[in-house]
Design a protein around this motif. Structure first.
Motif, short mmCIF file in Angstrom:
data_model
loop_
_atom_site.label_atom_id
_atom_site.label_comp_id
_atom_site.label_asym_id
_atom_site.label_seq_id
_atom_site.Cartn_x
_atom_site.Cartn_y
_atom_site.Cartn_z
N ARG A 128 1.23 4.08 -3.04
CA ARG A 128 0.98 5.51 -2.78
C ARG A 128 2.21 6.35 -3.17
NH1 ARG A 128 2.70 8.30 1.29
NH2 ARG A 128 3.20 6.41 2.48
N ARG B 64 0.84 -1.21 0.00
CA ARG B 64 0.00 0.00 0.00
C ARG B 64 0.87 1.26 0.00
NH1 ARG B 64 -4.34 0.16 4.65
NH2 ARG B 64 -4.98 -1.69 3.47
N SER B 65 1.93 1.24 0.81
CA SER B 65 2.85 2.38 0.85
C SER B 65 3.58 2.56 -0.47
CB SER B 65 3.85 2.20 1.99
OG SER B 65 4.80 3.24 2.02
N GLU C 263 2.55 6.62 -6.99
CA GLU C 263 1.60 7.57 -7.57
C GLU C 263 2.04 9.01 -7.31
OE1 GLU C 263 -2.04 6.45 -5.78
OE2 GLU C 263 -2.36 4.70 -7.09
N GLU C 264 2.55 9.29 -6.11
CA GLU C 264 2.99 10.64 -5.79
C GLU C 264 4.18 11.05 -6.66
OE1 GLU C 264 3.84 10.58 -1.64
OE2 GLU C 264 1.72 10.65 -1.04
#
Length: 233
Positions: A50, A46-47, A53-54
């Motif tokens: 994220r 999950r990290s 995507e950032e």
């Protein structure tokens, strides 16, 4: 007078044979380890998603590559949690590109092929390190999912054998006499399935997520290589 036998799970486990108890203890320990890796991997993926995507938003927003490189280097120095996998791949490629470019500049040359090859090799090496980290413990989950039912079945077979061996000394065999022994044995299979099913589900899910991240990383490497190729000319 009818005597009601205690067939609770605790009683069945404590009355099971030593080998069956060892099988149950092994499966419970494996299940605890499996759930530990499941939660750790869930948060890690999950990290990673994220952070990927950032960084993609920052990279494709048209920002300066030198600024992105400085930010990536600064984040890495702050700690591993401050930088994502894709950002580390970008940093590796940009770092090698700058080193080779500086080396060729001192020699008075401008070999675009050498610049691009060096950057691609660095990004590929970083990509492999990131994939190794993302895929860690997945093999353990796969092993738990495939082996645990058979380990539980081994305990069940052994327990049923002991139950039927105990009937040899009984003149009249009844269901009430054999039921506790069979119930004790079947718990081993139940624990084996309890360990295997979450591991299989988690392995399939995490493998899919890791594959999707790998595709995004590889696409970025190709697209970033094209950008570096234009800058190397």
């Amino acid at each position: 007078m009818t005597v009601t036998q205690d067939l609770s799970f605790i009683t069945l486990i404590t009355n099971a044979s030593v080998l069956v108890q060892l099988v149950m203890a092994l499966l419970l320990a494996v299940s605890v380890m499996s759930w530990t890796y499941i939660f750790r991997k869930m948060f890690a993926i999950r990290s990673a998603r994220r952070q990927t995507e950032e960084f993609e938003r920052a990279f494709w927003s048209g920002g300066n590559l030198a600024t992105l490189y400085q930010d990536a280097t600064s984040n890495r120095r702050k700690g591993a949690s401050q930088t994502g996998a894709l950002e580390r791949i970008f940093e590796a490629g940009m770092d090698e590109f700058n080193k080779v470019k500086a080396s060729l500049g001192h020699k008075g040359g401008n070999d675009s092929a050498a610049l691009l090859d060096g950057a691609r090799r660095a990004m590929r090496a970083a990509y492999q390190r990131e994939m190794d980290a993302l895929e860690s413990h997945l093999a353990f989950l796969a092993s738990v999912g495939s082996v645990s039912p058979y380990v539980g079945l081994f305990g069940t077979v052994w327990g049923i054998m002991n139950a039927f061996r105990g009937l040899a000394n009984v003149q009249q065999a009844t269901l009430a006499a054999v039921a506790p022994g069979i119930a004790e044995a079947l718990i081993a299979t139940a624990i084996g399935l309890f360990a295997a099913i979450p591991a299989v589900v988690a392995y399939n899910r995490f493998s899919h997520d890791v594959d999707r991240l790998a595709i995004r990383f590889e696409s970025f490497i190709e697209e970033f290589s094209n950008i570096l190729q234009r800058q190397a000319r």
